[in-house]
Design an enzyme around this catalytic site. Structure first.
Site, PDB file in Angstrom:
ATOM      1  N   HIS A 102      15.454  -6.939  -5.204  1.00 24.30           N
ATOM      2  CA  HIS A 102      15.129  -6.533  -3.865  1.00 24.30           C
ATOM      3  C   HIS A 102      16.474  -6.962  -3.165  1.00 24.30           C
ATOM      4  O   HIS A 102      16.772  -8.003  -3.132  1.00 24.30           O
ATOM      5  CB  HIS A 102      14.036  -6.889  -3.273  1.00 24.30           C
ATOM      6  CG  HIS A 102      13.993  -6.717  -1.815  1.00 24.30           C
ATOM      7  ND1 HIS A 102      14.146  -7.770  -0.815  1.00 24.30           N
ATOM      8  CD2 HIS A 102      13.830  -5.338  -0.946  1.00 24.30           C
ATOM      9  CE1 HIS A 102      14.151  -7.217   0.445  1.00 24.30           C
ATOM     10  NE2 HIS A 102      14.041  -5.976   0.382  1.00 24.30           N
ATOM     11  N   ILE A 261       7.227   7.913   4.947  1.00 26.62           N
ATOM     12  CA  ILE A 261       6.151   7.269   3.588  1.00 26.62           C
ATOM     13  C   ILE A 261       6.743   7.038   2.462  1.00 26.62           C
ATOM     14  O   ILE A 261       6.737   6.013   1.874  1.00 26.62           O
ATOM     15  CB  ILE A 261       4.764   7.993   3.883  1.00 26.62           C
ATOM     16  CG1 ILE A 261       3.721   6.765   3.230  1.00 26.62           C
ATOM     17  CG2 ILE A 261       4.870   9.303   3.155  1.00 26.62           C
ATOM     18  CD1 ILE A 261       3.596   5.710   3.921  1.00 26.62           C
TER      19      ILE A 261
END
Length: 300
Positions: A102, A261
């Site tokens: 990440h 989203i």
């Protein structure tokens, strides 16, 4: 500064996507351009079902407008306008010997009623989440982070490494999400550092990402693995999901501020398991990993 950094992350997205596509060898990124009704938008890129990458995203956004209520409460301010841009990525490889990664680099400005900048800062970092612990990979990742930091301030790596260990902590499990890396936030013009200094540092870290991660992928992507090892990967991915949905400030902020989203939940892996009261066998490689996650290591 906002234009300078936005142009930087546009180019960085291209660079990172090209490196990941080359490493995967078969899959390519799908691109979605989107607009935020309140102002701004982004460029989402997702890669799925590759030879190496099971699912991943490298997303950029640049949004602006009236500061949402959730942010006003967070910063303890009244009505104000803002601009925020950043690049966020998560890569979930297929092979459990290859770690998930990440990274995020971001910039924020807030304005008064006349449009003058009254707040501005940088934030970001990069961190590694392995399923099987190869210590040389952990050392390589952290050494790359430290090298980038040391070019700017010798105090940065130990400080931002500690902040990473503290931030990516699954408190309800009493363990880290992974083996850490760097995490920094609210990097402002103070204590002898200018915004240009912070820009140079954040871009240094951003530029180091492929050097930190791609060599690990290349070294591990062809290693054999068993069905049991794949099951372990999916169980550990469950812990990743728990952190992102329970603790991660960026995810929670996006959900509370009418974010896109699909881009927010891009970080979730496609195949996950939750096994009741699961514990790895004592002394196993899986148990070794959990031991490190419960007691973060100084890799350098």
């Amino acid at each position: 500064m906002k234009d300078q950094f936005y142009n930087y992350i546009l180019n960085l997205q291209d660079t990172i996507c090209a490196a990941l596509e080359k490493s995967d060898g078969t899959a390519t990124f799908r691109e979605d351009l989107w607009e935020r009704p309140e102002g701004g938008g982004g460029r989402t890129r997702v890669i799925e079902n590759g030879a190496v990458i099971e699912k991943g995203g490298v997303n950029i956004s640049a949004v602006h407008g009236t500061l949402p209520e959730a942010m006003r409460q967070l910063f303890n301010v009244g009505e104000a306008d803002f601009f925020a841009c950043g690049l966020s990525l998560v890569i979930h490889p297929k092979n459990p010997m290859v770690p998930t990664v990440h990274a995020n680099w971001r910039y924020f400005e807030m304005y008064d009623g006349e449009g003058n900048v009254i707040q501005q800062w940088f934030g970001g970092g990069q961190d590694l989440t392995p399923y099987y612990l190869f210590e040389e990979d952990a050392i390589h990742f952290h050494q790359t982070c430290k090298t980038a930091c040391d070019k700017h301030d010798a105090s940065f790596y130990p400080k931002f490494k500690k902040q990473c260990d503290q931030y990516f902590w699954n408190a309800h499990r009493n363990e880290a999400r992974g083996i850490g890396g760097l995490f920094f936030d609210y990097c402002k013009a103070e204590n002898g550092k200018t915004m240009e200094d912070w820009y140079n540092f954040v871009t240094e870290v951003g530029n180091s990402f492929t050097e930190a991660y791609i060599p690990i992928v290349e070294k591990r992507k062809a290693l054999p693995y068993s069905e049991a090892q794949r099951n372990w990967q999916e169980i550990r991915r469950g812990r990743y999901v728990e952190f992102n949905l329970v603790h991660d400030k960026g995810t929670l902020f996006g959900l509370k501020t009418n974010g896109r989203i699909e881009s927010i939940l891009m970080s979730l892996p496609p195949h996950v398991q939750w096994v009741y009261d699961h514990h790895p066998e004592a002394g196993s490689e899986e148990d070794k990993l959990v031991g490190v996650l419960r007691n973060p290591v100084e890799w350098i």
